[in-house]
Design an enzyme around this catalytic site. Structure first.
Site, short mmCIF file in Angstrom:
data_model
loop_
_atom_site.label_atom_id
_atom_site.label_comp_id
_atom_site.label_asym_id
_atom_site.label_seq_id
_atom_site.Cartn_x
_atom_site.Cartn_y
_atom_site.Cartn_z
N HIS A 99 11.30 -1.05 -6.16
CA HIS A 99 9.66 -0.69 -6.21
C HIS A 99 8.88 -1.75 -6.18
O HIS A 99 7.66 -1.46 -6.28
CB HIS A 99 9.44 0.23 -6.90
CG HIS A 99 10.00 1.66 -6.68
ND1 HIS A 99 11.47 1.99 -6.84
CD2 HIS A 99 9.41 3.07 -6.64
CE1 HIS A 99 11.46 3.40 -6.60
NE2 HIS A 99 10.25 3.81 -6.36
N GLU A 141 11.50 7.81 6.61
CA GLU A 141 10.92 6.65 7.18
C GLU A 141 11.12 6.33 8.43
O GLU A 141 10.33 5.92 9.36
CB GLU A 141 11.25 5.55 6.09
CG GLU A 141 10.48 5.36 4.93
CD GLU A 141 10.78 6.51 3.92
OE1 GLU A 141 12.03 6.92 3.99
OE2 GLU A 141 10.06 6.58 2.84
#
Lengths: 323, 344
Positions: free
Chosen positions: B146, B77
């Site tokens: 999440h 990321e």
């Protein structure tokens, strides 16, 4: 290994410009005329000058807080640079960035980051843009040995090789990450061995040897420009003072200090110039010219106004923030 | 209508095509890529070889525009975000797809220290026209890592714009505007909204950033929200309308900087406000909005502004806990009643 005389003179001029600038900054800080954080690059003047001499003006550079040598060697004008460091409205960034955040797109200086290792992923993006646009530009990102233990280094190295980006990871291994010696922060002998982990070409070079350093730089630039992918260059050099100017560096063992004094790039480069039949008088004349430029730049900076307070509402977004 | 003859003689209405949020996002990115070579997308699994993205938002795009523009990345990321920052500095309009909003946390340095600040720190010499697309949402049992809505963290950083659509038409129009914005935009998608359908607003549709929508007009109380909770709010408003309570629903669409004139005008009219978001209530964007309403409308308010948000815990997995965590319609109704029943 040889080098043409014109290129050598170019490297000498860039190196001495950095050296004279650094000396001047330290004197302004010591006398109290300037009060700011300053990361001296004493000892690293040559290593970057030989790298930047292999680039074009419109090639991209991403560097770090200890990056004034990189910026000057890349071509950032001294007057705008010093005005920025002094927090003036006429500085490269209108006084909003300072020494740790110099940006000057006209000479390809796109980012100077104050966060160790953060420049590498950004350099990939600049290189990716060149790859897509086919504009032929090369991106160089400068960092120290200390930056090679942060995740961003590894993520960026892998991505650069994966995409075969026209980027050069230019590690100026000055033996210290802040106050910590290389052997106390890294267990491999050389940074360059890490290139293999990403299938990348790696080159280790004596950064204080102008001829070898330029040759390594030129080869990496040519590779990148030809579309053959990235290179990790580990250029060995010394940080001859503390982490930031004024910081204690008594943690450096006496033998290290002796070693780095013996490797001081400035007398070494001067000797090399004489070897190449440049008369000392010609070299002195170059330095005198640089000093005149520097004096004028300092005068410009200190004569410049500070930024207006309403600048804090500008450049946050494209549209100005309402008062 | 009982007049069948009339029905038979009326020309059949052209049926408006319906599109889902996923299709809307895909179409907006597709149109933007066709219009501008500089628009590229980087993210995990986004190209054809990987199936066009975990949620299929980039489906079909790498086939059309090539893998140099739809770049499948390693699970990195920081590298994705940094590459988008760099490409944006060089004049491109990159889109970073970060699969889930919680994963944005591992790229915070690039977002907060670089994307957000480079325009300012360079004195306006550079800018970072990039979109950070990310999805999240409570209600599908994904648990603590999440599901988070982290918009308040980014709203606190000068230099970032934050957008979230509650329907497919807005998804299309906001995405197009986000890509064209000359500053970094965080574009939050809600997993539970991906299948929602709207009438296709057509090609080249744009919803301006910074403009809220009045999702339902009303006169007694203003409900300010964004994203998936707009749907709950509209249901509550419909139910309360049966009791004679008129709820105005504002869908912010742009969370930061939000459309303060629209919000203020509505609350000045109704005199009552409830702010609702899926994110944790404490220190949420609702606190900022409520505070600004109290500052600007203290004398016009008939009741203190009420705030509703997620509970102060990690998002739990078990459905029963998840439903206890998330703001529900009963809470919305109760908050509205609190403002209506308030006695000074």
């Amino acid at each position: 290994m040889s080098i043409d005389r014109e290129k050598l003179l170019d490297i000498y001029t860039r190196t001495m410009k950095v050296a004279r600038f650094d000396e001047k900054m330290r004197s302004l800080l010591m006398s109290g005329k300037l009060a700011t954080i300053y990361y001296t690059m004493r000892g690293q003047e040559l290593v970057t000058s030989a790298m930047m001499a292999a680039l074009n003006q419109d090639d991209y550079l991403v560097t770090t807080y200890r990056g004034q040598h990189d910026q000057i060697a890349k071509g950032v004008p001294l007057d705008l640079l010093i005005a920025e460091i002094a927090g003036r409205a006429t500085g490269t960034c209108k006084g909003k960035g300072g020494s740790m955040h110099i940006t000057h797109p006209a000479t390809g200086v796109m980012v100077t980051t104050g966060v160790v290792g953060s420049g590498l992923p950004i350099a990939n993006g600049l290189a990716l843009s060149s790859q897509n646009k086919k504009d032929g530009k090369v991106t160089v990102t400068c960092f120290g040995d200390g930056a090679t233990n942060i995740g961003a280094f590894h993520e960026a190295m892998n991505m650069a090789q994966l995409y075969k980006l026209p980027v050069i990871f230019f590690c100026q291994n000055n033996h210290y990450g802040e106050h910590t010696a290389f052997a106390d922060h890294t267990k491999v002998d050389s940074i360059v061995t890490r290139a293999a982990a990403y299938g990348m070409k790696g080159v280790k070079v004596d950064g204080n040897d102008a001829v070898a350093m330029y040759a390594a730089a030129k080869e990496a630039v040519d590779r990148a420009r030809a579309g053959d992918g990235p290179t990790l260059i580990e250029a060995m050099c010394y940080r001859m003072m503390g982490h930031f100017f004024g910081a204690d560096f008594s943690y450096m063992p006496p033998e290290h200090i002796e070693e780095m004094k013996a490797e001081d790039p400035l007398p070494k480069l001067n000797a090399l110039m004489l070897e190449h039949q440049f008369p000392q008088a010609e070299l002195d004349a170059i330095v005198a010219g640089l000093e005149a430029e520097l004096e004028a730049a300092v005068e410009f900076a200190f004569a410049s106004a500070y930024p207006d307070a309403d600048e804090i509402r500008k450049d946050v977004f494209e549209e100005e923030i309402a008062a | 209508m009982s007049d069948t003859a009339t029905l038979e003689t009326t020309a059949p209405q052209a049926k408006v095509k319906q599109i889902t949020v996923v299709q809307a996002l895909n179409a907006a990115i597709d149109e933007a890529m066709a219009a501008d070579e500089g628009v590229i997308l980087l993210g995990e699994d986004v190209a054809a070889k990987q199936g066009g993205g975990v949620f299929k938002v980039s489906s079909g795009l790498s086939e059309k525009y090539g893998e140099h523009r739809i770049r499948a990345t390693p699970i990195s990321e920081q590298a994705i975000m940094g590459a988008c920052v760099g490409a944006a500095l060089a004049g491109m309009r990159p889109i970073a797809e970060i699969m889930l909003m919680n994963f944005v946390t591992v790229a915070m340095d690039q977002i907060v220290n670089h994307a957000a600040k480079l325009r300012f720190m360079s004195g306006g010499q550079t800018n970072v026209p990039m979109v950070i697309r990310t999805t999240t949402g409570v209600g599908v049992g994904f648990g603590g890592q999440h599901s988070d809505m982290l918009e308040a963290w980014f709203a606190h950083v000068p230099g970032l714009k934050i957008v979230t659509p509650s329907n497919a038409a807005d998804a299309k129009g906001l995405m197009r505007s986000a890509i064209e914005c000359n500053d970094p935009v965080i574009f939050i998608e809600n997993i539970l909204c991906y299948g929602l359908k709207s009438d296709d607003p057509g090609a080249d549709y744009r919803v301006p950033l910074g403009k809220a929508a009045i999702a339902r007009e009303g006169s007694d109380v203003t409900l300010i929200t964004y994203g998936r909770t707009v749907l709950d709010t509209l249901e509550v408003a419909e139910t309360l309308a049966g009791e004679g309570v008129s709820v105005e629903v504002i869908d912010l669409r742009t969370i930061a900087p939000y459309d303060e004139p629209t919000v203020t005008a509505s609350v000045r009219k109704t005199g009552r406000a409830v702010v609702l978001h899926e994110a944790v209530r404490s220190y949420g964007t609702g606190a900022e909005i409520a505070s600004r309403l109290h500052e600007s409308l203290f004398n016009d308010l008939k009741a203190p502004v009420q705030r509703i948000g997620g509970a102060f815990s990690a998002v739990p997995m078990a459905s029963v806990l998840e439903q206890a965590w998330i703001p529900n319609k009963d809470e919305i109704t109760a908050a509205i009643r609190t403002t209506l029943d308030w006695k000074r």
